[in-house]
Design a protein around this motif. Structure first.
Motif, mmCIF file in Angstrom:
data_model
loop_
_atom_site.group_PDB
_atom_site.id
_atom_site.type_symbol
_atom_site.label_atom_id
_atom_site.label_comp_id
_atom_site.label_asym_id
_atom_site.label_seq_id
_atom_site.Cartn_x
_atom_site.Cartn_y
_atom_site.Cartn_z
ATOM 1 N N UNK A 29 17.189 -1.395 3.913
ATOM 2 C CA UNK A 29 16.137 -1.402 2.913
ATOM 3 C C UNK A 29 14.981 -0.560 3.405
ATOM 4 N N UNK A 30 14.257 0.049 2.495
ATOM 5 C CA UNK A 30 13.120 0.886 2.864
ATOM 6 C C UNK A 30 11.948 0.591 1.949
ATOM 7 N N UNK A 31 10.748 0.740 2.483
ATOM 8 C CA UNK A 31 9.565 0.639 1.642
ATOM 9 C C UNK A 31 8.476 1.540 2.195
ATOM 10 N N UNK A 32 7.840 2.292 1.315
ATOM 11 C CA UNK A 32 6.638 3.060 1.663
ATOM 12 C C UNK A 32 5.535 2.644 0.700
ATOM 13 N N UNK A 33 4.313 2.601 1.197
ATOM 14 C CA UNK A 33 3.180 2.223 0.373
ATOM 15 C C UNK A 33 1.994 3.114 0.690
ATOM 16 N N UNK A 34 1.359 3.610 -0.354
ATOM 17 C CA UNK A 34 0.090 4.313 -0.195
ATOM 18 C C UNK A 34 -1.018 3.278 -0.066
ATOM 19 N N UNK A 35 -1.865 3.419 0.940
ATOM 20 C CA UNK A 35 -2.962 2.482 1.123
ATOM 21 C C UNK A 35 -3.923 2.571 -0.063
ATOM 22 N N UNK A 36 -4.336 1.443 -0.566
ATOM 23 C CA UNK A 36 -5.271 1.391 -1.680
ATOM 24 C C UNK A 36 -6.118 0.129 -1.549
ATOM 25 N N UNK A 37 -7.197 0.097 -2.272
ATOM 26 C CA UNK A 37 -8.113 -1.032 -2.180
ATOM 27 C C UNK A 37 -7.512 -2.260 -2.856
ATOM 28 N N UNK A 38 -7.455 -3.345 -2.096
ATOM 29 C CA UNK A 38 -6.946 -4.615 -2.598
ATOM 30 C C UNK A 38 -7.774 -5.743 -2.011
ATOM 31 N N UNK A 39 -7.591 -6.922 -2.550
ATOM 32 C CA UNK A 39 -8.114 -8.122 -1.902
ATOM 33 C C UNK A 39 -7.092 -8.496 -0.828
ATOM 34 N N UNK A 40 -7.201 -7.841 0.346
ATOM 35 C CA UNK A 40 -6.173 -7.985 1.371
ATOM 36 C C UNK A 40 -5.969 -9.433 1.799
ATOM 37 N N UNK A 41 -7.045 -10.146 2.032
ATOM 38 C CA UNK A 41 -6.906 -11.528 2.500
ATOM 39 C C UNK A 41 -6.346 -12.432 1.404
ATOM 40 N N UNK A 42 -6.785 -12.210 0.172
ATOM 41 C CA UNK A 42 -6.248 -13.006 -0.923
ATOM 42 C C UNK A 42 -4.764 -12.758 -1.130
ATOM 43 N N UNK A 96 -3.144 -3.276 8.701
ATOM 44 C CA UNK A 96 -2.320 -4.421 9.081
ATOM 45 C C UNK A 96 -1.605 -5.010 7.876
ATOM 46 N N UNK A 97 -2.331 -5.126 6.755
ATOM 47 C CA UNK A 97 -1.715 -5.683 5.548
ATOM 48 C C UNK A 97 -0.505 -4.859 5.126
ATOM 49 N N UNK A 98 -0.670 -3.538 5.058
ATOM 50 C CA UNK A 98 0.434 -2.703 4.594
ATOM 51 C C UNK A 98 1.557 -2.627 5.629
ATOM 52 N N UNK A 99 1.239 -2.823 6.889
ATOM 53 C CA UNK A 99 2.293 -2.887 7.906
ATOM 54 C C UNK A 99 3.185 -4.101 7.644
ATOM 55 N N UNK A 100 2.571 -5.248 7.421
ATOM 56 C CA UNK A 100 3.343 -6.451 7.112
ATOM 57 C C UNK A 100 4.064 -6.304 5.778
ATOM 58 N N UNK A 101 3.358 -5.796 4.796
ATOM 59 C CA UNK A 101 3.929 -5.697 3.450
ATOM 60 C C UNK A 101 5.180 -4.819 3.438
ATOM 61 N N UNK A 102 5.122 -3.628 4.035
ATOM 62 C CA UNK A 102 6.268 -2.727 3.970
ATOM 63 C C UNK A 102 7.479 -3.300 4.701
ATOM 64 N N UNK A 103 7.248 -3.984 5.821
ATOM 65 C CA UNK A 103 8.375 -4.593 6.537
ATOM 66 C C UNK A 103 9.035 -5.671 5.694
ATOM 67 N N UNK A 104 8.240 -6.511 5.073
ATOM 68 C CA UNK A 104 8.798 -7.599 4.272
ATOM 69 C C UNK A 104 9.442 -7.081 2.984
ATOM 70 N N UNK A 105 8.794 -6.112 2.353
ATOM 71 C CA UNK A 105 9.359 -5.545 1.135
ATOM 72 C C UNK A 105 10.691 -4.840 1.422
ATOM 73 N N UNK A 106 10.797 -4.151 2.546
ATOM 74 C CA UNK A 106 12.067 -3.518 2.905
ATOM 75 C C UNK A 106 13.156 -4.558 3.090
ATOM 76 N N UNK A 107 12.802 -5.709 3.684
ATOM 77 C CA UNK A 107 13.766 -6.795 3.843
ATOM 78 C C UNK A 107 14.212 -7.331 2.492
ATOM 79 N N UNK A 108 13.258 -7.532 1.585
ATOM 80 C CA UNK A 108 13.571 -8.012 0.249
ATOM 81 C C UNK A 108 14.545 -7.061 -0.449
ATOM 82 N N UNK A 109 14.391 -5.761 -0.218
ATOM 83 C CA UNK A 109 15.254 -4.777 -0.865
ATOM 84 C C UNK A 109 16.664 -4.783 -0.279
#
Length: 211
Positions: free
Chosen positions: A99-112, A137-150
């Motif tokens: 599985x693979x995931x790439x994400x462009x960094x963008x403004x989010x409520x990271x903690x929420x 850090x958020x996108x590092x965690x997110x891409x790893x988990x999203x790749x697993x989900x895929x």
């Protein structure tokens, strides 16, 4: 394990000519030209790379879906395509699910967001960081988990899912007591990306696709 990368903000002559009729209809359905361009280039890369593995022309690659909804090709490698912003990544493996995931960094409520989709310990780690470091850090965690989900073909309902851990062997995901290997991608500034596969560690070879 090969990971092909391409920019989506450039012309690729002939890219639309290798799409299937279904892909062409989908491309024509986009309201904005830039969205159509991104879709066409990403799919052209996918077809071109798979065609090299199968020994056929890109337009002849028949992409179907398995019982979980994951794209597949008969007699071909396992693969996964991801794109965000102006970057696309395609991982291809001949001997394991990927599985693979790439994400462009963008403004989010990271903690929420982290509180809703990550494990409590992961949220706490991000919250403890200086504010300027939380997005990466958020996108590092997110891409790893999203790749697993895929890999699983389960969709985002599978989150928070496995736990992301770091040790001397690098990053890994722990899912139901099983270690899943993670390869973090080296991408342009402002992007994060990862590839994930169950089992033993793997080596990532990044390649550029130019059309």
């Amino acid at each position: 394990m090969d990971v092909w990368l391409t920019r989506l903000d450039r012309p690729v002559p002939g890219a639309s000519e290798v799409l299937s009729d279904k892909e062409t209809r989908r491309a024509d359905g986009y309201s904005y030209p830039e969205d159509r361009r991104r879709f066409v280039i990403a799919r052209a890369m996918l077809r071109s790379v798979l065609a090299d593995h199968l020994g056929v022309a890109p337009a002849e690659v028949e992409i179907t879906r398995d019982e979980s909804g994951r794209p597949r090709v008969d007699g071909g490698p396992d693969f996964n395509l991801s794109h965000s912003g102006e970057l696309a990544a395609l991982v291809v493996s001949g001997d394991r699910r990927v599985g693979a995931d790439v994400e462009r960094h963008r403004e989010l409520d990271y903690l929420g967001m982290a509180e809703r989709v990550f494990l409590p310990g992961e949220h706490a780690l991000i919250a403890a960081l200086p504010e300027a470091e939380r997005s990466v850090a958020f996108f590092r965690y997110w891409t790893c988990k999203e790749a697993c989900v895929k890999v699983l073909g389960e969709g985002l309902s599978a989150l928070p899912g496995p736990e992301l851990v770091f040790d001397t062997a690098g990053a890994a995901l722990m899912r139901d007591g099983e270690r899943w290997s993670v390869g973090e991608l080296v991408l342009p500034e402002g992007y994060s990306g990862a590839v994930v596969s169950p089992g033993r560690p793997f080596r990532v070879v990044q390649r550029n696709w130019s059309g």
